[in-house]
Motif scaffolding. Structure first.
Motif, mmCIF file in Angstrom:
data_model
loop_
_atom_site.group_PDB
_atom_site.id
_atom_site.type_symbol
_atom_site.label_atom_id
_atom_site.label_comp_id
_atom_site.label_asym_id
_atom_site.label_seq_id
_atom_site.Cartn_x
_atom_site.Cartn_y
_atom_site.Cartn_z
ATOM 1 N N GLY A 1 0.864 -1.189 0.000
ATOM 2 C CA GLY A 1 0.000 0.000 0.000
ATOM 3 C C GLY A 1 0.896 1.233 0.000
ATOM 4 O O GLY A 1 1.879 1.271 0.740
ATOM 5 N N VAL A 2 0.546 2.206 -0.837
ATOM 6 C CA VAL A 2 1.270 3.480 -0.789
ATOM 7 C C VAL A 2 0.296 4.567 -0.329
ATOM 8 O O VAL A 2 -0.840 4.630 -0.806
ATOM 9 N N ALA A 3 0.732 5.366 0.634
ATOM 10 C CA ALA A 3 -0.155 6.345 1.285
ATOM 11 C C ALA A 3 0.271 7.771 0.979
ATOM 12 O O ALA A 3 1.474 8.051 0.845
ATOM 13 N N LEU A 4 -0.750 8.643 0.900
ATOM 14 C CA LEU A 4 -0.530 10.066 0.606
ATOM 15 C C LEU A 4 -1.068 10.920 1.747
ATOM 16 O O LEU A 4 -2.245 10.785 2.122
ATOM 17 N N LYS A 5 -0.232 11.814 2.267
ATOM 18 C CA LYS A 5 -0.742 12.775 3.253
ATOM 19 C C LYS A 5 -1.632 13.783 2.525
ATOM 20 O O LYS A 5 -1.521 13.940 1.308
ATOM 21 N N PRO A 6 -2.497 14.498 3.264
ATOM 22 C CA PRO A 6 -3.376 15.468 2.592
ATOM 23 C C PRO A 6 -2.631 16.485 1.730
ATOM 24 O O PRO A 6 -3.088 16.847 0.652
ATOM 25 N N VAL B 1 -5.517 7.280 0.406
ATOM 26 C CA VAL B 1 -5.683 8.735 0.390
ATOM 27 C C VAL B 1 -6.093 9.168 1.795
ATOM 28 O O VAL B 1 -7.210 8.867 2.243
ATOM 29 N N MET B 2 -5.167 9.798 2.519
ATOM 30 C CA MET B 2 -5.474 10.235 3.886
ATOM 31 C C MET B 2 -6.505 11.358 3.832
ATOM 32 O O MET B 2 -6.355 12.305 3.044
ATOM 33 N N THR B 3 -7.537 11.229 4.684
ATOM 34 C CA THR B 3 -8.565 12.275 4.733
ATOM 35 C C THR B 3 -8.502 13.052 6.050
ATOM 36 O O THR B 3 -9.441 13.745 6.429
ATOM 37 N N VAL B 4 -7.381 12.858 6.770
ATOM 38 C CA VAL B 4 -6.991 13.720 7.896
ATOM 39 C C VAL B 4 -5.457 13.799 7.864
ATOM 40 O O VAL B 4 -4.796 12.982 7.207
ATOM 41 N N GLU B 5 -4.928 14.750 8.615
ATOM 42 C CA GLU B 5 -3.472 14.809 8.785
ATOM 43 C C GLU B 5 -3.097 13.608 9.673
ATOM 44 O O GLU B 5 -3.675 13.441 10.764
ATOM 45 N N MET C 1 -11.619 15.499 5.727
ATOM 46 C CA MET C 1 -11.247 16.542 4.748
ATOM 47 C C MET C 1 -11.869 16.210 3.388
ATOM 48 O O MET C 1 -11.322 15.441 2.604
ATOM 49 N N SER C 2 -13.032 16.818 3.099
ATOM 50 C CA SER C 2 -13.776 16.488 1.865
ATOM 51 C C SER C 2 -12.976 16.810 0.601
ATOM 52 O O SER C 2 -13.147 16.157 -0.426
ATOM 53 N N GLY D 1 -9.495 8.354 7.877
ATOM 54 C CA GLY D 1 -9.472 9.557 8.721
ATOM 55 C C GLY D 1 -10.805 10.285 8.672
ATOM 56 O O GLY D 1 -11.163 10.840 7.635
ATOM 57 N N GLY D 2 -11.519 10.223 9.781
ATOM 58 C CA GLY D 2 -12.801 10.935 9.871
ATOM 59 C C GLY D 2 -13.904 10.291 9.058
ATOM 60 O O GLY D 2 -14.912 10.921 8.722
ATOM 61 N N VAL D 3 -13.709 9.007 8.717
ATOM 62 C CA VAL D 3 -14.721 8.314 7.891
ATOM 63 C C VAL D 3 -15.743 7.634 8.798
ATOM 64 O O VAL D 3 -15.381 6.952 9.759
ATOM 65 N N GLY D 4 -17.023 7.876 8.486
ATOM 66 C CA GLY D 4 -18.101 7.255 9.272
ATOM 67 C C GLY D 4 -19.407 7.434 8.531
ATOM 68 O O GLY D 4 -19.400 7.865 7.358
ATOM 69 N N PRO D 5 -20.523 7.132 9.177
ATOM 70 C CA PRO D 5 -21.825 7.222 8.493
ATOM 71 C C PRO D 5 -22.104 8.594 7.861
ATOM 72 O O PRO D 5 -22.738 8.692 6.824
#
Ligand code: DX5
Ligand code: ZN
Length: 231
Positions: A117-122, A141-145, A154-155, A177-181
């Motif tokens: 897996g390769v990850a990207l900061k915001p 794809v990080m959706t928080v720092e 982070m939309s 990061g910050g993912v939920g319903p």
């Protein structure tokens, strides 16, 4: 989305009671988690420390079958490849910002028998992973720092997910990061298929319900996008 992708929900235990890591992890698996997302932090790449391969190895001994993904928020991802493979990790997700030679790190992870897996900061453009998509199994794809659970989603990161999905229909794309319903629908519509969720699941009275709700929304998007691709 291409034929290959399926929806996979991978709770993060970061904000769970880590004094009961085994019980908390088992509870998530019993609630229907497809994999466990284990956040490894070294206090250098991010201003926080969590746990390393000795803890992961002990958890693996108690949970022999579940797919383990380690999210390596560490400044030297190469250093931990072999210890994490020995600990029984299935997928090693590292940050492109931390690797001096991403292709070489990808090669070493695969050589150690783990998925890549390769990850990207915001703050990192999706351009940074273009050349690695063919040697990786997944892009995160990080959706928080990175560094802490319970942060605000982070939309504006959905643009990266949309670009990846449009250009790589069969790629596993993870959001974290910050993912939920309340945020899953935008992740699903953008094309994410691997869903990390921490606080929203571990703090829920009924994690099973949260997991199945998010899964059905993502699967509906996968089916819809697949129909669009086929017509
Ligand atoms: C943050 C971690 C995430 C985090 C997700 O650095 O990589 O996996 O634990 O937790 P929530 O869903 O609470 O943001
Ligand atoms: Zn994570």
């Amino acid at each position: 989305m291409g034929d290959g992708v399926t929806c996979k929900i991978g709770p993060s235990v970061l904000n769970a009671d880590l004094a009961k890591l085994h019980d908390e992890s088992k509870r998530l698996v019993d609630a229907g988690a497809d994999y466990l997302h284990l956040d490894v932090m070294d206090g250098h790449f991010v201003p926080n420390i969590t746990f390393g391969h000795p803890v992961v190895k002990c958890l693996r001994a108690k949970i022999p079958k579940t797919f383990f993904e380690t999210h390596m928020m560490v400044s030297n991802p190469d250093q931990w490849i072999d210890p994490m493979a020995d600990a029984g990790v299935n997928q090693y997700t590292f940050h492109v910002e931390a690797s001096e030679d991403v292709n070489e790190t990808c090669r070493r992870v695969r050589e150690a028998g783990m998925k890549v897996g390769v990850a990207l900061k915001p703050g990192t453009s999706v351009e940074a992973v273009k050349e690695y998509v063919d040697v990786a199994d997944m892009v995160l794809v990080m959706t928080v720092e990175p560094g802490f659970g319970g942060q605000k989603f982070m939309s504006d990161m959905m643009e990266k997910v949309r670009w990846l999905r449009e250009n790589y229909p069969a790629l596993d794309i993870e959001v974290d990061g910050g993912v939920g319903p309340s945020t899953i629908q935008q992740c699903a519509e953008a094309g994410a298929n691997m869903i990390v969720s921490g606080t929203a699941i571990t703090s829920a009275p009924d994690p099973k319900d949260i997991i199945s709700t998010m899964r059905s929304q993502v699967q509906a998007s996968i089916d819809k996008l697949r129909v669009q691709v086929e017509v």
